[in-house]
Design a protein around this motif. Sequence first.
Motif, PDB file in Angstrom:
ATOM      1  N   ALA A 226       0.829  -1.212   0.000  1.00 57.89           N
ATOM      2  CA  ALA A 226       0.000   0.000   0.000  1.00 57.89           C
ATOM      3  C   ALA A 226       0.860   1.257   0.000  1.00 57.89           C
ATOM      4  O   ALA A 226       0.570   2.226  -0.722  1.00 57.89           O
ATOM      5  N   LEU A 227       1.916   1.256   0.798  1.00 57.80           N
ATOM      6  CA  LEU A 227       2.822   2.408   0.828  1.00 57.80           C
ATOM      7  C   LEU A 227       3.501   2.619  -0.517  1.00 57.80           C
ATOM      8  O   LEU A 227       3.631   3.757  -0.990  1.00 57.80           O
ATOM      9  N   ALA A 228       3.933   1.524  -1.139  1.00 53.85           N
ATOM     10  CA  ALA A 228       4.602   1.636  -2.436  1.00 53.85           C
ATOM     11  C   ALA A 228       3.685   2.262  -3.470  1.00 53.85           C
ATOM     12  O   ALA A 228       4.092   3.162  -4.215  1.00 53.85           O
ATOM     13  N   MET A 229       2.451   1.799  -3.527  1.00 51.23           N
ATOM     14  CA  MET A 229       1.517   2.352  -4.505  1.00 51.23           C
ATOM     15  C   MET A 229       1.132   3.789  -4.172  1.00 51.23           C
ATOM     16  O   MET A 229       1.004   4.631  -5.069  1.00 51.23           O
ATOM     17  N   ALA A 230       0.951   4.090  -2.894  1.00 52.79           N
ATOM     18  CA  ALA A 230       0.588   5.459  -2.502  1.00 52.79           C
ATOM     19  C   ALA A 230       1.695   6.446  -2.863  1.00 52.79           C
ATOM     20  O   ALA A 230       1.432   7.548  -3.363  1.00 52.79           O
ATOM     21  N   ILE A 231       2.933   6.051  -2.626  1.00 55.60           N
ATOM     22  CA  ILE A 231       4.065   6.942  -2.917  1.00 55.60           C
ATOM     23  C   ILE A 231       4.213   7.166  -4.420  1.00 55.60           C
ATOM     24  O   ILE A 231       4.377   8.309  -4.883  1.00 55.60           O
ATOM     25  N   THR A 232       4.144   6.089  -5.200  1.00 57.94           N
ATOM     26  CA  THR A 232       4.296   6.264  -6.652  1.00 57.94           C
ATOM     27  C   THR A 232       3.094   7.010  -7.248  1.00 57.94           C
ATOM     28  O   THR A 232       3.245   7.757  -8.219  1.00 57.94           O
ATOM     29  N   TYR A 233       1.912   6.797  -6.670  1.00 53.82           N
ATOM     30  CA  TYR A 233       0.745   7.556  -7.127  1.00 53.82           C
ATOM     31  C   TYR A 233       0.949   9.042  -6.873  1.00 53.82           C
ATOM     32  O   TYR A 233       0.664   9.880  -7.752  1.00 53.82           O
ATOM     33  N   ALA A 234       1.453   9.395  -5.709  1.00 50.44           N
ATOM     34  CA  ALA A 234       1.702  10.799  -5.383  1.00 50.44           C
ATOM     35  C   ALA A 234       2.752  11.399  -6.319  1.00 50.44           C
ATOM     36  O   ALA A 234       2.613  12.532  -6.784  1.00 50.44           O
ATOM     37  N   ILE A 235       3.789  10.627  -6.605  1.00 53.06           N
ATOM     38  CA  ILE A 235       4.825  11.110  -7.531  1.00 53.06           C
ATOM     39  C   ILE A 235       4.240  11.315  -8.925  1.00 53.06           C
ATOM     40  O   ILE A 235       4.532  12.309  -9.608  1.00 53.06           O
ATOM     41  N   GLY A 236       3.389  10.367  -9.364  1.00 55.32           N
ATOM     42  CA  GLY A 236       2.745  10.511 -10.669  1.00 55.32           C
ATOM     43  C   GLY A 236       1.848  11.730 -10.736  1.00 55.32           C
ATOM     44  O   GLY A 236       1.813  12.444 -11.757  1.00 55.32           O
ATOM     45  N   GLN A 237       1.128  11.990  -9.663  1.00 55.66           N
ATOM     46  CA  GLN A 237       0.277  13.176  -9.618  1.00 55.66           C
ATOM     47  C   GLN A 237       1.083  14.452  -9.695  1.00 55.66           C
ATOM     48  O   GLN A 237       0.717  15.398 -10.399  1.00 55.66           O
ATOM     49  N   LEU A 238       2.205  14.474  -8.988  1.00 52.41           N
ATOM     50  CA  LEU A 238       3.073  15.652  -9.018  1.00 52.41           C
ATOM     51  C   LEU A 238       3.625  15.878 -10.419  1.00 52.41           C
ATOM     52  O   LEU A 238       3.710  17.005 -10.904  1.00 52.41           O
ATOM     53  N   ALA A 239       4.013  14.767 -11.060  1.00 51.92           N
ATOM     54  CA  ALA A 239       4.550  14.880 -12.426  1.00 51.92           C
ATOM     55  C   ALA A 239       3.471  15.386 -13.377  1.00 51.92           C
ATOM     56  O   ALA A 239       3.734  16.198 -14.294  1.00 51.92           O
ATOM     57  N   ASN A 240       2.233  14.944 -13.177  1.00 52.89           N
ATOM     58  CA  ASN A 240       1.128  15.371 -14.035  1.00 52.89           C
ATOM     59  C   ASN A 240       0.819  16.848 -13.850  1.00 52.89           C
ATOM     60  O   ASN A 240       0.600  17.593 -14.804  1.00 52.89           O
ATOM     61  N   VAL A 241       0.799  17.279 -12.574  1.00 57.02           N
ATOM     62  CA  VAL A 241       0.502  18.686 -12.270  1.00 57.02           C
ATOM     63  C   VAL A 241       1.583  19.609 -12.807  1.00 57.02           C
ATOM     64  O   VAL A 241       1.316  20.677 -13.347  1.00 57.02           O
ATOM     65  N   SER A 242       2.834  19.188 -12.659  1.00 56.90           N
ATOM     66  CA  SER A 242       3.943  20.032 -13.078  1.00 56.90           C
ATOM     67  C   SER A 242       4.175  19.999 -14.581  1.00 56.90           C
ATOM     68  O   SER A 242       4.946  20.791 -15.120  1.00 56.90           O
ATOM     69  N   GLY A 243       3.508  19.015 -15.255  1.00 56.07           N
ATOM     70  CA  GLY A 243       3.655  18.924 -16.700  1.00 56.07           C
ATOM     71  C   GLY A 243       4.969  18.336 -17.154  1.00 56.07           C
ATOM     72  O   GLY A 243       5.392  18.554 -18.299  1.00 56.07           O
ATOM     73  N   ILE A 244       5.612  17.568 -16.287  1.00 52.75           N
ATOM     74  CA  ILE A 244       6.894  16.955 -16.671  1.00 52.75           C
ATOM     75  C   ILE A 244       6.651  15.872 -17.719  1.00 52.75           C
ATOM     76  O   ILE A 244       5.753  15.070 -17.581  1.00 52.75           O
TER      77      ILE A 244
END
Length: 244
Positions: A226-244
Motif C-alpha cells: 500500500a505504501l509503495a503504490m501510494a508513494i508512486t501515485y503521489a509522484i505521478g500526480q506531481l509529475a502530471n501537475v507540473s507537466g513533466i
Amino acid sequence: MSETTEPGRGAPHPHEPHAEGLASRLNWLRAGVLGANDGIVSTAGLVVGVAAATTSLPAIFTAGIAGLSAGAISMAVGEYVSVSTQRDSERALLAKERMELRDEPDFELAELADIYQAKGLSPATARQVAEELTAHDAFTAHAEAELGLNPHQLTNPWQAALSSAVSFILGALLPLLAIMLPPTTARIPVTFGSVLVALAVTGSVSARLGGSRRGRAVVRVVIGGALAMAITYAIGQLANVSGI
C-alpha cells in the motif's frame, strides 16, 4: 539429536518436517513467493504511478511491460548469482571434507563420534554409530553431521533463477491486467484493491509454508504494498501537475 540423524527412530512426526525437505521448501519459498511479491509490488507501483500522470493506455502498458521484463531478468540474474555463490562455498567445504577423510580417516572418525556424543549418545553408542555410518558412506555422513549439507542435493542455481523469474512474471501480471482492463476512472481503485488482496494471499501462503505467524506476515506485506503504490501515485500526480 534431530530426527534426521538419530539412529533407530521412525519417520519424523507429520508436524516436524524432515530437515532436508524443509530446507529445500524454504529455498523454493524464497525464490517463488518472495519473487511473486516483488513482481506484484514493483509492477503495481510502476503502473499506478504512470496512471496517475497519464490516462494513455499504451503508455501505461509500455511502462508495465518494461517493468515486468526488467524485474524478471533482474530477479533471475540476482538469484543465479546468489545461489551460485552459495553453491561454490558449499562445494569448497565438501572438497575440504573429502580431503580430510582421505588424509586423516581416524581423526575424522573420532570427530564424528564426538559429534554424536555431544548430541546425547553414550561414548560407546556414538562410536558405534560413527563406525557404521562411515562404513556405509563416510563422505555423506560427515557432510551432514559436520556441515549440515547433503552433497547429493545442493541447490541448483538455474532452478532458483527460473523459479524467481517465473514467479516475478506471474506476480507482475496481476497489477498489469488490473490497470489495463477496467474503465479509466476505475483503474487505480481496482489495482489498489486487487494488489492488496493478492499480497494478503501471498503473505498468508508464505507464513504457512515457513511456519511463522500468519497475521504479522500479511500485515507486513499489505502495508508495504500500500505504501509503495501510494508513494508512486503521489509522484505521478506531481509529475502530471507540473507537466513533466
